[in-house]
Design a protein around this motif. Structure first.
Motif, PDB file in Angstrom:
ATOM      1  N   CYS A   1      18.453  19.538  10.498  1.00 27.11           N
ATOM      2  CA  CYS A   1      19.343  19.770  11.649  1.00 27.11           C
ATOM      3  C   CYS A   1      20.210  18.564  11.974  1.00 27.11           C
ATOM      4  CB  CYS A   1      18.520  20.168  12.872  1.00 27.11           C
ATOM      5  SG  CYS A   1      17.804  21.797  12.665  1.00 27.11           S
ATOM      6  N   SER A   2      20.006  17.432  11.275  1.00 26.72           N
ATOM      7  CA  SER A   2      20.823  16.244  11.546  1.00 26.72           C
ATOM      8  C   SER A   2      21.817  15.982  10.430  1.00 26.72           C
ATOM      9  CB  SER A   2      19.935  15.003  11.692  1.00 26.72           C
ATOM     10  OG  SER A   2      18.922  15.261  12.601  1.00 26.72           O
ATOM     11  N   TYR A   3      21.862  16.831   9.435  1.00 27.55           N
ATOM     12  CA  TYR A   3      22.807  16.649   8.319  1.00 27.55           C
ATOM     13  C   TYR A   3      24.212  17.037   8.787  1.00 27.55           C
ATOM     14  CZ  TYR A   3      25.059  17.098   3.804  1.00 27.55           C
ATOM     15  OH  TYR A   3      25.931  16.959   2.760  1.00 27.55           O
ATOM     16  N   ARG A   4      25.199  16.179   8.517  1.00 29.69           N
ATOM     17  CA  ARG A   4      26.597  16.453   8.922  1.00 29.69           C
ATOM     18  C   ARG A   4      27.311  17.251   7.851  1.00 29.69           C
ATOM     19  NH1 ARG A   4      30.099  12.340   8.868  1.00 29.69           N
ATOM     20  NH2 ARG A   4      31.724  13.100  10.232  1.00 29.69           N
ATOM     21  N   PHE A   5      27.785  18.393   8.213  1.00 29.52           N
ATOM     22  CA  PHE A   5      28.525  19.233   7.264  1.00 29.52           C
ATOM     23  C   PHE A   5      29.846  19.679   7.903  1.00 29.52           C
ATOM     24  CE2 PHE A   5      27.534  23.265   9.406  1.00 29.52           C
ATOM     25  CZ  PHE A   5      26.404  22.931  10.114  1.00 29.52           C
ATOM     26  N   GLY A   6      30.724  20.252   7.105  1.00 34.37           N
ATOM     27  CA  GLY A   6      32.031  20.680   7.616  1.00 34.37           C
ATOM     28  C   GLY A   6      31.883  21.892   8.517  1.00 34.37           C
ATOM     29  N   ILE A   7      32.484  21.826   9.686  1.00 35.71           N
ATOM     30  CA  ILE A   7      32.357  22.924  10.654  1.00 35.71           C
ATOM     31  C   ILE A   7      33.053  24.196  10.161  1.00 35.71           C
ATOM     32  CG2 ILE A   7      34.384  22.131  11.955  1.00 35.71           C
ATOM     33  CD1 ILE A   7      32.988  23.044  14.535  1.00 35.71           C
ATOM     34  N   GLU A   8      34.104  24.027   9.361  1.00 38.47           N
ATOM     35  CA  GLU A   8      34.894  25.140   8.805  1.00 38.47           C
ATOM     36  C   GLU A   8      35.258  26.172   9.884  1.00 38.47           C
ATOM     37  OE1 GLU A   8      36.420  24.887   6.164  1.00 38.47           O
ATOM     38  OE2 GLU A   8      35.369  23.312   5.127  1.00 38.47           O
ATOM     39  N   SER A   9      35.003  27.453   9.571  1.00 41.02           N
ATOM     40  CA  SER A   9      35.495  28.517  10.448  1.00 41.02           C
ATOM     41  C   SER A   9      34.909  28.506  11.855  1.00 41.02           C
ATOM     42  CB  SER A   9      35.150  29.862   9.821  1.00 41.02           C
ATOM     43  OG  SER A   9      36.304  30.566   9.526  1.00 41.02           O
ATOM     44  N   ILE A  10      33.795  27.804  12.026  1.00 39.68           N
ATOM     45  CA  ILE A  10      33.197  27.806  13.371  1.00 39.68           C
ATOM     46  C   ILE A  10      34.102  27.030  14.337  1.00 39.68           C
ATOM     47  CG2 ILE A  10      31.108  27.231  14.706  1.00 39.68           C
ATOM     48  CD1 ILE A  10      29.520  27.701  12.072  1.00 39.68           C
TER      49      ILE A  10
ATOM     50  N   GLN B   1      40.688  20.392  11.502  1.00 44.97           N
ATOM     51  CA  GLN B   1      39.608  20.838  12.403  1.00 44.97           C
ATOM     52  C   GLN B   1      38.482  21.470  11.593  1.00 44.97           C
ATOM     53  OE1 GLN B   1      40.965  23.705  15.406  1.00 44.97           O
ATOM     54  NE2 GLN B   1      40.454  25.410  14.056  1.00 44.97           N
ATOM     55  N   CYS B   2      38.829  22.139  10.484  1.00 40.52           N
ATOM     56  CA  CYS B   2      37.802  22.724   9.616  1.00 40.52           C
ATOM     57  C   CYS B   2      36.967  21.635   8.947  1.00 40.52           C
ATOM     58  CB  CYS B   2      38.450  23.587   8.524  1.00 40.52           C
ATOM     59  SG  CYS B   2      39.125  25.136   9.133  1.00 40.52           S
ATOM     60  N   SER B   3      37.538  20.418   8.828  1.00 37.33           N
ATOM     61  CA  SER B   3      36.875  19.324   8.115  1.00 37.33           C
ATOM     62  C   SER B   3      36.098  18.394   9.041  1.00 37.33           C
ATOM     63  CB  SER B   3      37.913  18.498   7.350  1.00 37.33           C
ATOM     64  OG  SER B   3      38.723  19.329   6.547  1.00 37.33           O
ATOM     65  N   LEU B   4      35.970  18.761  10.294  1.00 41.49           N
ATOM     66  CA  LEU B   4      35.161  17.942  11.207  1.00 41.49           C
ATOM     67  C   LEU B   4      33.684  18.091  10.851  1.00 41.49           C
ATOM     68  CD1 LEU B   4      36.944  18.615  14.613  1.00 41.49           C
ATOM     69  CD2 LEU B   4      36.606  16.360  13.566  1.00 41.49           C
ATOM     70  N   GLY B   5      32.962  16.985  10.881  1.00 42.58           N
ATOM     71  CA  GLY B   5      31.529  17.037  10.555  1.00 42.58           C
ATOM     72  C   GLY B   5      30.703  17.348  11.785  1.00 42.58           C
ATOM     73  N   VAL B   6      29.777  18.274  11.631  1.00 44.30           N
ATOM     74  CA  VAL B   6      28.870  18.632  12.736  1.00 44.30           C
ATOM     75  C   VAL B   6      27.469  18.832  12.160  1.00 44.30           C
ATOM     76  CG1 VAL B   6      30.508  19.778  14.296  1.00 44.30           C
ATOM     77  CG2 VAL B   6      29.483  21.064  12.418  1.00 44.30           C
ATOM     78  N   THR B   7      26.480  18.827  13.026  1.00 47.04           N
ATOM     79  CA  THR B   7      25.112  19.115  12.607  1.00 47.04           C
ATOM     80  C   THR B   7      24.705  20.478  13.173  1.00 47.04           C
ATOM     81  OG1 THR B   7      24.131  18.151  14.583  1.00 47.04           O
ATOM     82  CG2 THR B   7      24.551  16.639  12.733  1.00 47.04           C
ATOM     83  N   ALA B   8      23.619  21.018  12.631  1.00 50.69           N
ATOM     84  CA  ALA B   8      23.113  22.293  13.162  1.00 50.69           C
ATOM     85  C   ALA B   8      22.744  22.120  14.639  1.00 50.69           C
ATOM     86  CB  ALA B   8      21.913  22.767  12.350  1.00 50.69           C
ATOM     87  N   THR B   9      22.200  20.954  14.981  1.00 56.79           N
ATOM     88  CA  THR B   9      21.839  20.714  16.382  1.00 56.79           C
ATOM     89  C   THR B   9      23.085  20.796  17.264  1.00 56.79           C
ATOM     90  OG1 THR B   9      19.968  19.324  15.767  1.00 56.79           O
ATOM     91  CG2 THR B   9      20.849  19.005  17.985  1.00 56.79           C
TER      92      THR B   9
END
Ligand code: GLU
Length: 329
Positions: free
Chosen positions: A63-72, A201-209
């Motif tokens: 849940c702390s891994y940063r991934f691309g937010i993409e369509s969200i 904006q699709c390339s912003l990094g976010v975590t599951a948390t």
């Protein structure tokens, strides 16, 4: 007859953990590869996070891994447009209808009377980005987009540069969409700037948390349960959640609502958020996706949790979180 569906935190925790451990070794689906960066992400990453209305979090896995937010990110920008313009203008200038077609469909723009349909598909999202204030000022718009996502997520978000570069060199289809919208007067700022901001904006990094907090904020009517701050007016929560319920899982949203019953939004990087109004926000991250772009394990996890708890937004029962051992009537 008692129409309450009473669930305890303990039951919710168990359902989340059961879904995680039950699905952990599932190998179905495949990472998106039309954006080269996404193909390189570890396909076994898997995390589930839940945000409750009092700010309590349930997390398991990555849940702390940063991934691309993409369509969200489209959900967040739809909220920004609602805040800047109100729901009537969003409906007029973009729309709120499912296209029944893939998220990046050009044909959908032609068939929907030259209308971008909904801010949750690429055309509508590029159109939404073009409306973000201050119009004409790329730097100011970007700051507004990032600030809004950070407020929804309850903490800072930053760009994944490598993902942004990877998307920028491969987004020809989105460029075609942006210019087609321009020819129909459905883009409300400079098309190349709007396309670039959308790609960023699709390339912003976010975590599951973080995403579960965004979902929790929508579930709590615009109030962020972890920061205690109001991010958007309560009247927009039903609008955003309706958008999720109508098109959140691309062209399979009808099947999704029918079988799982939680308004959700997925992205091609493998993230998916679910909003159960007043009860919780949930996010799952697992990169392998199906042919429409929805995380395979994400869908299975959400469905298992909803089924285990007897939840479905349309089951006519009022879900109630209780502290004591639940008695289901
Ligand atoms: N940046 C991606 C695209 O425009 C987002 C797609 C998605 O997550 O649905 O193709």
């Amino acid at each position: 007859m008692n129409r309450d569906r009473r669930i305890t935190r303990e039951e919710l925790k168990i359902a989340v953990h059961d879904a995680y451990f039950g699905l952990k070794d599932n190998k179905d689906g495949k990472n998106a590869d039309y954006i080269p960066y996404l193909a390189s992400v570890d396909k076994d990453l898997f995390g589930i996070a839940v945000c409750l209305p009092d700010g309590e979090m349930i997390t398991v896995g990555d849940c702390s891994y940063r991934f691309g937010i993409e369509s969200i990110s489209k959900v967040a920008t739809a909220i920004l447009v609602l805040k800047d313009y109100g729901s009537g203008t969003l409906l007029d200038m973009i729309g709120a209808d499912a296209t029944g077609m893939p998220f990046n469909s050009v044909l959908a723009i032609l068939l929907e009377n030259e209308h971008p349909s909904t801010p949750l598909v690429n055309a509508g999202a590029i159109s939404a980005v073009s409306m973000v204030c201050p119009v004409g000022n790329g730097r100011g718009k970007w700051d507004a987009i990032v600030k809004n996502i950070a407020e929804l997520c309850g903490s800072e978000v930053t760009l994944i540069d490598e993902l942004y570069r990877s998307e920028s060199v491969s987004n020809h289809n989105n460029r075609a969409i942006a210019w087609l919208l321009k020819s129909y007067n459905r883009i409300y700022d400079e098309p190349e700037m709007s396309l670039d901001l959308y790609t960023r904006q699709c390339s912003l990094g976010v975590t599951a948390t973080q995403l579960s907090i965004m979902a929790g904020t929508i579930a709590c009517g615009g109030y962020n349960p972890t920061t205690g701050k109001r991010v958007f007016d309560e009247i927009y929560a039903e609008k955003v959640t309706s958008l999720l319920a109508s098109v959140g899982l691309y062209e399979h949203t009808g099947d999704w609502m029918f079988s799982c019953g939680i308004p959700a939004k997925s992205g091609v990087s493998g993230g998916i958020i679910g909003v159960l109004p007043g009860i919780f926000g949930i996010a799952v991250f697992a990169p392998p996706i199906d042919s429409s772009g929805n995380s395979v394990k994400g869908q299975l996890a959400l469905k298992q949790i909803m089924d285990n708890l007897g939840l479905h937004i349309f089951n006519g029962k009022r879900a109630v979180m209780v502290e004591e051992k639940a008695v289901t009537l």
